[in-house]
Design a protein around this motif. Structure first.
Motif, short mmCIF file in Angstrom:
data_model
loop_
_atom_site.label_atom_id
_atom_site.label_comp_id
_atom_site.label_asym_id
_atom_site.label_seq_id
_atom_site.Cartn_x
_atom_site.Cartn_y
_atom_site.Cartn_z
N LEU A 29 1.08 -1.14 0.05
CA LEU A 29 0.48 -0.12 -0.32
C LEU A 29 0.69 1.16 -0.47
N GLU B 288 -6.02 -3.23 3.48
CA GLU B 288 -5.40 -4.82 2.81
C GLU B 288 -6.70 -5.92 2.73
N SER C 46 -4.71 2.38 -1.87
CA SER C 46 -4.55 0.85 -2.53
C SER C 46 -5.39 1.94 -3.69
#
Length: 512
Positions: A63, A117, A89
């Motif tokens: 990221l 994530e 992201s």
């Protein structure tokens, strides 16, 4: 009342007894020139300096991460500032990118950085193509100038001590414990402890929106994140873009009603677990009818409170820990086998090692060292108590009346819900609380998602929040567990993505 966990936490239970892994979030120097180091800011009409920052992104694992500044006290917006940590992201289809989608995992006290994530591994492909997914730790949480309240012994004493509140003296001692705990938090955390309310966090989100260059806020909030989203819509209705609220919290309900309805939700989910367990015949440690099975669970929990069980290290597992261990498995039916295994251990060996591990998972605590891995527990208290309406001090009579009501709603867990004074004794309240959602009539349409057997945020809250919002549609997942998007079925993903990506609101009454 127990804090609603996030979809990510519930899903992560599958790895509980196997391994633990936390993605690296330390900022590093980008090694790829294609990683942007900054983005232009947008100046708000208010002219506040915090809207004039530059966001400097750096790579952190897969990221990108950054830190921005927001006012400590939004009633003094030009005063001292505090850190707010965000990550990103990037959209997988930059040519057709719509904008930035802010996400929040709930809690309060859940880390949005940790959610990102997981989210990009479970969200729909169309959504990930269209949006930069933006996670953030709300003020006081995680990496955003985290609140501190003491070492593990202080936290354990405040949260894990089993209380029997049957006398005025016991009630006064519990109230004083909250006063003292709050004073310790103030000493270690400074004035931020008085300003971590939801209104302040929603104002922070508008700064994020502007700094990311978006005219409107695109948002997906889970559990408490629905309160955060609805609060934003009330404060900035003209800035609302496409907003989805999954696992709705109707924060305008009376506090006792919230506790009673949540207790009913966990009672119902425990009954559904018992029905599933009993159907597995020889594999179930419970016997008899569903009601008899629930009574057996209650007996085990009360034994933990009154006598305790040992874990493999010889430490005592008490009532609070055992109930936390039960509750955490009810957020997702995929976790029911863990509850069955924990009950089987108690039946076979008279120990509660699995319950101990499950409780520590709920508490975000390392079972070996006893250290807390995040500040989610005390952040939950600080945020929730600022937001909660000030009530009359608890007395023996008022607590007895509440205990009777909640025990009728939840025979298994009622005693546990009544074993705390909640926020009685917390010294601060929010300075600008949102007490009405009428202003959301001027906002864009909002999609509310409710799960019929959600234990932490009952389906009735999704119905009532939908009614309170100016223009909202309710999407229903007919199933078990807490929240729906990313943990239910493709029907929910298609409906949510259809709105966020294509602007197509599901037909009112749609059930998946």
């Amino acid at each position: 009342m127990p804090r609603p966990l996030t979809a990510a936490v519930a899903a992560a239970l599958t790895a509980l007894l196997l391994a633990a892994c936390v993605p690296e979030r330390a900022q590093i120097t980008p090694s790829d020139d294609s990683v942007p180091t900054s983005i232009p800011s947008t100046t708000a009409s208010s002219g506040l300096d915090v809207y004039d920052q530059t966001v400097d992104w750096s790579a952190c694992g897969v990221l990108e991460c950054a830190t921005i500044q927001v006012p400590v006290d939004w009633t003094d917006p030009t005063g001292p500032t505090t850190d707010l940590a965000i990550n990103r992201s990037a959209a997988t289809d930059p040519a057709n990118r719509i904008g930035s989608l802010l996400i929040n995992p709930g809690g309060p006290g859940g880390s949005g950085l940790d959610l990102t994530e997981y989210f990009v591994s479970s969200a729909g492909e169309d959504l990930l193509a269209a949006y930069d997914v933006i996670g953030f730790d709300p003020r006081g949480v995680g990496q955003s100038s985290p609140l501190q309240c003491g070492d593990a012994d202080v936290i354990d004493t405040y949260y894990l001590t089993d209380l029997v509140l049957e006398t005025e003296g016991a009630i006064e001692d519990a109230r004083q414990a909250t006063v003292d705990f709050a004073a310790g938090c103030r000493e270690l955390s400074g004035p931020l402890i008085e300003n971590v309310d939801t209104t302040s966090a929603a104002r922070d989100m508008d700064v994020i929106r502007a700094l990311l260059g978006d005219d409107e806020l695109y948002y997906l909030g889970f559990s408490y994140g629905t309160q955060l989203g609805a609060t934003y819509a009330a404060l900035y209705p003209e800035n609302v873009g496409r907003m989805v609220l999954d696992g709705a919290v109707d924060f305008l309900l009376d506090g006792e009603q919230v506790a009673i309805e949540q207790a009913e939700g966990f009672e119902r989910s425990l009954g559904n677990f018992a029905e599933w367990c009993l159907a597995s015949a020889d594999d179930c440690p419970l016997t008899g009818t569903v009601e008899q099975a629930k009574a057996q669970v209650k007996e085990i929990a009360l034994h933990a409170r009154d006598t305790g069980y040992q874990n493999s290290d010889g430490d005592r597992v008490n009532g609070n820990e055992l109930v936390y261990g039960i509750v955490v498995t009810l957020y997702d039916e995929g976790s029911w086998p863990y509850l069955s295994a924990a009950l089987q251990e108690v039946a076979d060996r008279g120990t509660a090692d699995i319950f101990f591990q499950l409780a520590n998972f709920y508490l975000d605590k390392d079972s070996s060292s006893g250290e807390y891995l995040s500040n989610s527990m005390w952040s939950f208290t600080a945020i929730g108590c600022l937001d909660g309406p000030v009530s009359e001090p608890t007395t023996v009579d008022s607590l007895a009346d509440f205990t009777a009501q909640i025990s009728q709603a939840s025979p298994t867990f009622g005693w546990w819900f009544a074993g705390s004074l909640g926020c009685d004794g917390w010294p601060w309240e929010a300075k600008e609380p949102v007490t009405s959602l009428e202003a959301t009539a001027d906002a864009a349409p909002i999609l509310v998602v409710g799960t019929t057997n959600d234990p932490a945020t009952p389906y009735s809250w999704a119905e009532s929040l939908t009614e309170r919002l100016g223009d909202a549609t309710l999407l229903t997942y007919d199933g078990e567990g807490h929240t729906a998007y990313g943990r239910s079925n493709q029907c929910i993903i298609d409906a949510v993505d259809g709105y966020l990506v294509d602007g197509e609101m599901p037909v009112s009454g749609t059930t998946c």
